[in-house]
Structures are given as structure tokens and as C-alpha cells.
Design a protein around this motif. Structure first.
Motif, PDB file in Angstrom:
ATOM      1  N   ALA A 312       0.826  -1.207   0.000  1.00 49.69           N
ATOM      2  CA  ALA A 312       0.000   0.000   0.000  1.00 49.69           C
ATOM      3  C   ALA A 312       0.863   1.261   0.000  1.00 49.69           C
ATOM      4  O   ALA A 312       0.490   2.286  -0.597  1.00 49.69           O
ATOM      5  N   GLU A 313       2.024   1.176   0.641  1.00 51.76           N
ATOM      6  CA  GLU A 313       2.923   2.330   0.715  1.00 51.76           C
ATOM      7  C   GLU A 313       3.828   2.439  -0.512  1.00 51.76           C
ATOM      8  O   GLU A 313       4.613   3.397  -0.619  1.00 51.76           O
ATOM      9  N   GLY A 314       3.729   1.461  -1.430  1.00 50.79           N
ATOM     10  CA  GLY A 314       4.568   1.478  -2.617  1.00 50.79           C
ATOM     11  C   GLY A 314       6.025   1.186  -2.330  1.00 50.79           C
ATOM     12  O   GLY A 314       6.921   1.592  -3.077  1.00 50.79           O
ATOM     13  N   ARG A 315       6.287   0.416  -1.271  1.00 48.36           N
ATOM     14  CA  ARG A 315       7.660   0.107  -0.865  1.00 48.36           C
ATOM     15  C   ARG A 315       7.964  -1.351  -1.219  1.00 48.36           C
ATOM     16  O   ARG A 315       7.608  -2.262  -0.488  1.00 48.36           O
ATOM     17  N   PHE A 316       8.619  -1.535  -2.347  1.00 47.95           N
ATOM     18  CA  PHE A 316       8.857  -2.874  -2.886  1.00 47.95           C
ATOM     19  C   PHE A 316      10.323  -3.275  -2.747  1.00 47.95           C
ATOM     20  O   PHE A 316      11.155  -2.478  -2.333  1.00 47.95           O
ATOM     21  N   ASP A 317      10.601  -4.529  -3.089  1.00 50.89           N
ATOM     22  CA  ASP A 317      11.936  -5.107  -2.911  1.00 50.89           C
ATOM     23  C   ASP A 317      12.325  -5.090  -1.436  1.00 50.89           C
ATOM     24  O   ASP A 317      13.493  -4.927  -1.079  1.00 50.89           O
ATOM     25  N   ARG A 318      11.331  -5.285  -0.569  1.00 44.91           N
ATOM     26  CA  ARG A 318      11.524  -5.291   0.875  1.00 44.91           C
ATOM     27  C   ARG A 318      11.043  -6.611   1.460  1.00 44.91           C
ATOM     28  O   ARG A 318      10.147  -7.254   0.923  1.00 44.91           O
ATOM     29  N   MET A 319      11.646  -7.007   2.584  1.00 47.83           N
ATOM     30  CA  MET A 319      11.204  -8.178   3.327  1.00 47.83           C
ATOM     31  C   MET A 319      10.809  -7.757   4.734  1.00 47.83           C
ATOM     32  O   MET A 319      11.536  -6.996   5.384  1.00 47.83           O
ATOM     33  N   VAL A 320       9.668  -8.227   5.204  1.00 48.08           N
ATOM     34  CA  VAL A 320       9.301  -7.952   6.591  1.00 48.08           C
ATOM     35  C   VAL A 320      10.206  -8.777   7.499  1.00 48.08           C
ATOM     36  O   VAL A 320      10.645  -9.881   7.147  1.00 48.08           O
ATOM     37  N   SER A 321      10.481  -8.238   8.671  1.00 48.94           N
ATOM     38  CA  SER A 321      11.481  -8.839   9.547  1.00 48.94           C
ATOM     39  C   SER A 321      11.092  -8.620  10.997  1.00 48.94           C
ATOM     40  O   SER A 321      10.469  -7.601  11.333  1.00 48.94           O
ATOM     41  N   TRP A 322      11.460  -9.589  11.860  1.00 45.55           N
ATOM     42  CA  TRP A 322      11.207  -9.452  13.294  1.00 45.55           C
ATOM     43  C   TRP A 322      12.509  -9.041  13.966  1.00 45.55           C
ATOM     44  O   TRP A 322      13.491  -9.786  13.963  1.00 45.55           O
ATOM     45  N   GLN A 323      12.510  -7.850  14.535  1.00 46.92           N
ATOM     46  CA  GLN A 323      13.699  -7.355  15.226  1.00 46.92           C
ATOM     47  C   GLN A 323      13.268  -6.578  16.462  1.00 46.92           C
ATOM     48  O   GLN A 323      12.353  -5.748  16.399  1.00 46.92           O
ATOM     49  N   ASN A 324      13.915  -6.861  17.565  1.00 53.20           N
ATOM     50  CA  ASN A 324      13.672  -6.116  18.808  1.00 53.20           C
ATOM     51  C   ASN A 324      12.190  -6.064  19.169  1.00 53.20           C
ATOM     52  O   ASN A 324      11.637  -5.023  19.476  1.00 53.20           O
ATOM     53  N   ARG A 325      11.540  -7.234  19.087  1.00 52.18           N
ATOM     54  CA  ARG A 325      10.164  -7.424  19.535  1.00 52.18           C
ATOM     55  C   ARG A 325       9.135  -6.688  18.674  1.00 52.18           C
ATOM     56  O   ARG A 325       8.028  -6.418  19.127  1.00 52.18           O
ATOM     57  N   GLN A 326       9.484  -6.388  17.438  1.00 56.40           N
ATOM     58  CA  GLN A 326       8.517  -5.762  16.552  1.00 56.40           C
ATOM     59  C   GLN A 326       8.837  -6.097  15.096  1.00 56.40           C
ATOM     60  O   GLN A 326       9.934  -6.552  14.773  1.00 56.40           O
ATOM     61  N   VAL A 327       7.852  -5.839  14.219  1.00 57.82           N
ATOM     62  CA  VAL A 327       8.040  -6.080  12.791  1.00 57.82           C
ATOM     63  C   VAL A 327       8.582  -4.809  12.141  1.00 57.82           C
ATOM     64  O   VAL A 327       8.013  -3.721  12.313  1.00 57.82           O
ATOM     65  N   VAL A 328       9.675  -4.977  11.421  1.00 54.99           N
ATOM     66  CA  VAL A 328      10.252  -3.892  10.630  1.00 54.99           C
ATOM     67  C   VAL A 328      10.381  -4.426   9.203  1.00 54.99           C
ATOM     68  O   VAL A 328       9.883  -5.507   8.882  1.00 54.99           O
ATOM     69  N   ASP A 329      11.027  -3.677   8.333  1.00 54.99           N
ATOM     70  CA  ASP A 329      11.290  -4.197   6.993  1.00 54.99           C
ATOM     71  C   ASP A 329      12.715  -3.878   6.593  1.00 54.99           C
ATOM     72  O   ASP A 329      13.303  -2.887   7.041  1.00 54.99           O
ATOM     73  N   VAL A 330      13.282  -4.764   5.772  1.00 53.13           N
ATOM     74  CA  VAL A 330      14.677  -4.651   5.344  1.00 53.13           C
ATOM     75  C   VAL A 330      14.744  -4.934   3.850  1.00 53.13           C
ATOM     76  O   VAL A 330      13.824  -5.526   3.272  1.00 53.13           O
ATOM     77  N   PRO A 331      15.801  -4.520   3.183  1.00 54.13           N
ATOM     78  CA  PRO A 331      15.953  -4.884   1.767  1.00 54.13           C
ATOM     79  C   PRO A 331      16.053  -6.400   1.606  1.00 54.13           C
ATOM     80  O   PRO A 331      16.744  -7.059   2.388  1.00 54.13           O
ATOM     81  N   ILE A 332      15.363  -6.961   0.626  1.00 52.81           N
ATOM     82  CA  ILE A 332      15.460  -8.398   0.385  1.00 52.81           C
ATOM     83  C   ILE A 332      16.917  -8.792   0.141  1.00 52.81           C
ATOM     84  O   ILE A 332      17.384  -9.830   0.605  1.00 52.81           O
ATOM     85  N   GLU A 333      17.631  -7.943  -0.555  1.00 58.02           N
ATOM     86  CA  GLU A 333      19.032  -8.238  -0.881  1.00 58.02           C
ATOM     87  C   GLU A 333      19.857  -8.489   0.369  1.00 58.02           C
ATOM     88  O   GLU A 333      20.685  -9.408   0.406  1.00 58.02           O
ATOM     89  N   SER A 334      19.646  -7.691   1.411  1.00 58.71           N
ATOM     90  CA  SER A 334      20.435  -7.871   2.631  1.00 58.71           C
ATOM     91  C   SER A 334      20.042  -9.155   3.359  1.00 58.71           C
ATOM     92  O   SER A 334      20.882  -9.795   4.000  1.00 58.71           O
ATOM     93  N   ALA A 335      18.768  -9.541   3.264  1.00 50.51           N
ATOM     94  CA  ALA A 335      18.296 -10.742   3.955  1.00 50.51           C
ATOM     95  C   ALA A 335      18.861 -12.015   3.345  1.00 50.51           C
ATOM     96  O   ALA A 335      19.096 -13.003   4.052  1.00 50.51           O
ATOM     97  N   ILE A 336      19.067 -12.020   2.027  1.00 53.69           N
ATOM     98  CA  ILE A 336      19.538 -13.230   1.344  1.00 53.69           C
ATOM     99  C   ILE A 336      21.041 -13.216   1.093  1.00 53.69           C
ATOM    100  O   ILE A 336      21.591 -14.153   0.530  1.00 53.69           O
ATOM    101  N   ALA A 337      21.705 -12.151   1.528  1.00 52.16           N
ATOM    102  CA  ALA A 337      23.140 -12.027   1.263  1.00 52.16           C
ATOM    103  C   ALA A 337      23.955 -13.051   2.037  1.00 52.16           C
ATOM    104  O   ALA A 337      25.022 -13.478   1.594  1.00 52.16           O
TER     105      ALA A 337
END
Length: 369
Positions: A312-337
Motif C-alpha cells: 500500500a505504501e509502494g515500498r517494494f523489494d523489501r522483506m518484513v522482519s522481526w527485530q527487537n520485539r517488533q516487525v520492521v522491513d529490510v531490503p530483500i538483498e540484505s536478507a539473502i546475502a
């Protein structure tokens, strides 16, 4: 806000508990909040190879509780057939990536949510970059080795199942004065083994991140006996090598090679060296199935909502992530690196050592103060 009318969602790679809960959350958020159409793609990218593409229109129903507790994925999945090197009928491999991209566009999709591990997400990201696909990712893997997230869908349920198995093995091991070895999944990392081993009170935990010595293991079993404990529980990740550094594998039909066999290798050596009666249990795919744990349901639901909001926010090429007890998002590239191995200086390894659990290390490692 992005101009979105229809989105797709697929599950790729090995199945695990919690996938259906994630799909359920996406449908709730997409339909109720944004008024979008949602298409569930059948059998991951294989559904987009079909003509016409295979999909399920996903709509809100009054009672979808069953999706929260249903294991596996009702959309279907696959961990075979890399579209960039796809097995062809004549025995060759071909690049079918453009067919998948065409299938996406044939469905009139404005964005795609891909639920997968490192291998699946790497393929999906490559397809997205090549074909102009607006991709958002949700992490899932029972191995919990995907980078940039503390938690992935499926891991907690797998640990719960492995821990229950360790609990059950304690009783029969004590009854027969045996060494009981539980072999669990863990393709590259030992997260399941060390988590379930500590939770289940194992005496020995072997993970691929730590080199072991058979002498050290046998000495530990002897020490347990000298202290009055005439049985032992060991948990070992399937990716642990033999003492020569070779991974244990076995050949399946259709020329498939799979990890497995290290439990029996260890059992044979322990029996020979100590004279202990030893038994092996290979947990296998039981770790993937069954009812998702409450934590996996919670994680999957939070991930599904967050992934939909990214679209909805138009933020693509991102992966949702669990960090510090909450959901954030990170670049997919960094997650699979890189894959997330067990941290040898982390809390779990320190805890295991402090509890007197043998990690197989040739030399006893002193506890840090």
C-alpha cells in the motif's frame, strides 16, 4: 499510496507450519482495509508457468479459523525447478523465467507477496528485477537461518516438536540405560538442535557450526555414568559432518541426494568405543507438519499485515522482519546475502556450556565471566 487493485501471493520452497496463517492475514488486510483483489498462486512459480496461470481467488469468509491451525500450505509449493535452469523433457535445462513473468502480467497483478527462504527469495527477487514485478517478501524457514530477521515462520513449531521428541526420549533412555540420539533438520545451521537441546535437557548437542571430537563425546558419556547417570540424550543437526569433515548424505529415487545419516554414524561409533546400547531417532519431516504453535501463528499474522501495508505504501523489494520485539522491513538483498548461523559467542552457546551440555568440542571451553 500506491495505485493497487489486485495482488498475488505464493508460498515457495519447503512447507512449514504458519504459512496458511500468513496468507489469511494478507487477505484480511488487503480485502478489508484496502479493497483489493487477492490471487493465491498455485504451487509457487509453477502456477505462473501454466497457461492459463493457475491461481485461487482469495476472498474473506465469515469463519477462517481453520487457516490459523492448518499446517502446510493450501496454495501448494515446490522446492524444485529453478526457472533459470529448469529441467526440460529432453534432459537439458532451459531458462523459463520470461514465462513466469508473462504469467504474472497475464493475471493483471500489481504486486506479489512471496513467502520463502533464502533460495526462494533469491529466485523471486531475480524474477522481479527482470520482469518489473513489485515484490514484497515474508521470511519462512524452519532452520531460522535467513539473514536480517530474528525469527522466521515455521521455526518455533519445529523447535516445539523437536523438544517434545527429546522429552519423550528421556523416559525410554532411562528405562533401558541407553544413549538416545535424535537427528533433527538443519541444512546449514544448528538453530533447531541447540534450541530444542537446551529446552529438552539434552546431555550432548552437535551443530554444524562447532567441530566435534568423538573422543570428547565418549568421555562425556563416561563421565555421566561415573556421576550416576546411566543414560544420555544427544541431539544432532542433520548437517553435522563425520570426523573427516564430510557431510552425511543418502541417495533417493530420481537421483535426489539428501542430508541424513549422521545420527547412525555417531551411534555406531559411540557403541564401538563405549559399549553403550545406542538408538537413533530421525525426526525428519515431522518437524515441518502439524498445528502451528501460537508464536508461529502470531508471527505469520503480523508478517502478513506488514507485508500488505508495504504494498500500500509502494515500498517494494523489501522483506518484513522481526527485530527487537517488533516487525520492521529490510531490503530483500540484505536478507539473502548471508545465512544466519548459530552465533558461537551468543546466548544459546554460552547457556549450553554453563549447563554442562557437551557441544563436542575437542577441548573444554572455559566459561567467560
Amino acid at each position: 499510496m500506491a495505485d493497487i487493485k489486485r495482488i498475488g501471493i505464493l508460498t515457495s520452497g519447503g512447507d512449514c507450519a504458519g504459512l496458511n496463517a500468513a496468507v489469511r492475514a494478507v487477505v484480511h488486510r488487503a480485502v478489508d482495509t484496502y479493497g483489493w483483489e487477492v490471487y493465491g498462486i498455485s504451487r509457487a512459480t509453477h502456477g505462473l508457468l501454466q497457461r492459463p496461470p493457475e491461481f485461487h481467488p482469495l476472498t474473506r469468509v465469515p469463519d477462517d479459523y481453520d487457516l490459523l491451525v492448518k499446517g502446510g500450505t493450501f496454495l501448494g509449493t515446490t522446492n524444485k525447478g529453478n526457472p533459470f535452469a529448469f529441467p526440460m523433457p529432453d534432459g537439458t535445462v532451459g531458462d523459463r523465467s520470461e514465462e513466469i513473468i508473462e504469467g504474472y502480467h497475464q493475471l493483471g497483478l500489481d504486486a506479489l507477496i512471496g513467502i520463502g527462504g533464502d533460495g526462494s527469495l533469491a529466485i523471486l527477487r531475480r524474477l522481479a528485477q527482470q520482469g518489473g514485478i513489485n515484490l514484497v517478501a515474508i521470511p519462512k524457514t524452519i532452520d531460522n537461518d535467513l539473514g536480517s530477521t530474528e525469527r522466521a515462520i515455521g521455526f518455533d513449531t519445529a523447535v516445539n516438536i523437536a523438544t517434545e521428541a527429546v522429552d519423550r526420549l528421556h523416559f525410554t533412555a532411562a528405562s533401558h540405560s541407553r544413549v538416545m540420539i535424535l537427528e533433527v533438520m538443519g541444512r546449514d545451521a544448528g538453530h533447531i538442535a541447540i534450541s530444542a537441546g537446551i529446552a529438552g535437557g539434552a546431555d550432548i548437542i552437535l551443530i554444524p557450526e562447532i567441530q566435534y571430537s568423538m573422543d570428547r563425546i565418549c568421555d562425556h558419556i563416561t563421565t555421566l555414568n561415573d556421576r550416576g547417570k546411566d543414560y544420555a540424550i544427544m541431539i544432532v543437526a542433520e548437517a553435522v559432518c563425520n570426523e573427516n569433515g564430510e557431510k552425511m548424505t543418502h541417495q533417493l529415487a530420481l537421483s535426489q541426494c539428501r542430508l541424513g545419516g549422521v545420527g547412525q554414524y555417531l551411534a555406531d561409533n559411540i557403541s564401538t568405543r563405549t559399549g553403550a546400547e545406542t538408538r537413533v531417532t530421525v525426526l525428519g519431516h515431522v518437524q515441518r507438519g502439524g498445528i502451528p504453535s501460537p508464536l508461529d501463528r502470531l508471527t505469520a499474522t503480523a508478517f502478513g499485515v506488514a507485508a500488505t501495508d508495504l504494498i500500500a505504501e509502494g515500498r517494494f523489494d523489501r522483506m518484513v522482519s522481526w527485530q527487537n520485539r517488533q516487525v520492521v522491513d529490510v531490503p530483500i538483498e540484505s536478507a539473502i546475502a548471508h545465512y544466519q548461523a548459530v552465533d558461537l559467542n551468543g546466548t544459546l552457546v554460552k547457556t549450553a556450556r554453563a549447563m554442562g551440555i557437551c557441544l563436542g568440542e575437542p577441548v573444554r571451553v572455559p566459561l567467560s565471566v
